[in-house]
Design a protein around this motif. Structure first.
Motif, mmCIF file in Angstrom:
data_model
loop_
_atom_site.group_PDB
_atom_site.id
_atom_site.type_symbol
_atom_site.label_atom_id
_atom_site.label_comp_id
_atom_site.label_asym_id
_atom_site.label_seq_id
_atom_site.Cartn_x
_atom_site.Cartn_y
_atom_site.Cartn_z
ATOM 1 N N ARG A 1 0.832 -1.188 0.017
ATOM 2 C CA ARG A 1 -0.121 0.180 0.047
ATOM 3 C C ARG A 1 0.983 1.182 -0.055
ATOM 4 O O ARG A 1 0.619 2.261 -0.539
ATOM 5 C CB ARG A 1 -0.934 -0.043 1.307
ATOM 6 C CG ARG A 1 -1.971 -1.004 1.286
ATOM 7 C CD ARG A 1 -2.958 -0.890 2.513
ATOM 8 N NE ARG A 1 -2.026 -1.218 3.634
ATOM 9 C CZ ARG A 1 -2.261 -0.393 4.582
ATOM 10 N NH1 ARG A 1 -3.549 0.503 4.843
ATOM 11 N NH2 ARG A 1 -1.527 -0.577 5.790
ATOM 12 N N LEU A 2 2.053 1.236 0.643
ATOM 13 C CA LEU A 2 2.868 2.553 0.722
ATOM 14 C C LEU A 2 3.606 2.566 -0.556
ATOM 15 O O LEU A 2 3.463 3.613 -1.142
ATOM 16 C CB LEU A 2 3.929 2.414 1.780
ATOM 17 C CG LEU A 2 3.488 2.703 3.297
ATOM 18 C CD1 LEU A 2 4.607 2.214 4.205
ATOM 19 C CD2 LEU A 2 3.385 4.107 3.299
ATOM 20 N N GLN A 3 3.894 1.679 -1.282
ATOM 21 C CA GLN A 3 4.408 1.780 -2.491
ATOM 22 C C GLN A 3 3.704 2.507 -3.299
ATOM 23 O O GLN A 3 4.139 3.101 -4.356
ATOM 24 C CB GLN A 3 5.327 0.217 -2.956
ATOM 25 C CG GLN A 3 6.482 0.074 -2.162
ATOM 26 C CD GLN A 3 7.007 -1.532 -2.151
ATOM 27 O OE1 GLN A 3 5.968 -2.271 -2.482
ATOM 28 N NE2 GLN A 3 8.316 -1.766 -2.466
ATOM 29 N N ARG A 4 2.356 1.738 -3.530
ATOM 30 C CA ARG A 4 1.349 2.479 -4.212
ATOM 31 C C ARG A 4 1.055 3.695 -3.988
ATOM 32 O O ARG A 4 1.002 4.444 -5.019
ATOM 33 C CB ARG A 4 0.103 1.529 -4.371
ATOM 34 C CG ARG A 4 0.312 0.089 -5.041
ATOM 35 C CD ARG A 4 -1.140 -0.606 -5.064
ATOM 36 N NE ARG A 4 -1.841 -0.702 -3.821
ATOM 37 C CZ ARG A 4 -1.653 -1.802 -3.202
ATOM 38 N NH1 ARG A 4 -0.773 -2.873 -3.205
ATOM 39 N NH2 ARG A 4 -2.492 -1.913 -1.933
ATOM 40 N N ALA A 5 1.183 3.854 -2.951
ATOM 41 C CA ALA A 5 0.745 5.503 -2.358
ATOM 42 C C ALA A 5 1.805 6.461 -2.764
ATOM 43 O O ALA A 5 1.593 7.564 -3.373
ATOM 44 C CB ALA A 5 0.555 5.540 -1.038
ATOM 45 N N PHE A 6 3.226 6.029 -2.847
ATOM 46 C CA PHE A 6 4.238 6.891 -3.219
ATOM 47 C C PHE A 6 4.278 7.160 -4.663
ATOM 48 O O PHE A 6 4.540 8.291 -5.142
ATOM 49 C CB PHE A 6 5.607 6.253 -2.855
ATOM 50 C CG PHE A 6 6.115 6.770 -1.259
ATOM 51 C CD1 PHE A 6 7.040 7.327 -1.116
ATOM 52 C CD2 PHE A 6 5.591 6.382 -0.283
ATOM 53 C CE1 PHE A 6 7.685 7.687 -0.018
ATOM 54 C CE2 PHE A 6 5.991 6.799 0.948
ATOM 55 C CZ PHE A 6 6.918 7.172 1.059
#
Length: 181
Positions: free
Chosen positions: A96-101
């Motif tokens: 989720r963090l990678q997608r958000a970045f």
């Protein structure tokens, strides 16, 4: 011919640790950094920036806490759990963090991004619903020359806003044990 000081103190120590869910038993130089250990194992997402603990590009988690792998000795992770960026997702299954970045433009050149992702992972495990001020405080410890930080803060905040009950990014499952000489 005089030996270098590193050669004179080339003491070797046995190390048993867990890296990204894999138990590792190996021998390391007493002066070897955690960064050199993980990169030497092919985990090159941990980036070598300043090598003085200032920039945060080498941030990994040790027992869920963000640390600068360039200033931690490999021997210091004896019996502990280490996680690198490779443990939180990859190109085929980003976290989720990678997608958000990516969605919030929290990365530009990408050099500092693994360190920020690991820093944010540690933050969200400790505090699954941080305020914007807490996020700003956390990311202020890492350096980025491209984004100006607003998009990095927004990237982390968007994960919290999207699903505040989802909790922190999961730890990697424990896998096989490896032995090395």
């Amino acid at each position: 011919m005089k030996e270098s000081s590193r050669e004179q103190s080339a003491e070797r120590v046995q190390l048993c640790t867990t890296i990204n869910g894999v138990e590792v038993a190996c021998e390391v130089d007493a002066a070897e950094s955690l960064m050199d250990l993980v990169r030497g194992r092919g985990l090159t997402g941990t980036h070598s920036g300043c090598e003085h603990g200032v920039c945060g590009a080498c941030t990994v988690l040790v027992d869920d806490r963000p640390v600068r792998a360039c200033i931690v000795l490999a021997a210091q992770v004896q019996g502990r759990t280490v996680e690198t960026i490779e443990s939180v997702g990859g190109p085929d299954d980003p976290s989720r963090l990678q997608r958000a970045f990516s969605a919030c433009s929290g990365l530009q050149c990408g050099f500092c991004t693994p360190g920020f992702i690991m820093l944010a992972t540690g933050l969200l495990r400790e505090n699954p619903c941080p305020s914007e001020h807490e996020i700003v405080e956390a990311v202020s410890s890492n350096l980025c020359r491209c984004t100006g930080y607003a998009s990095i803060v927004q990237s982390i905040a968007s994960v919290v806003e999207a699903d505040p009950d989802a909790g922190a990014p999961a730890r990697p499952p424990s896998r096989e044990r490896t032995h090395e000489a």
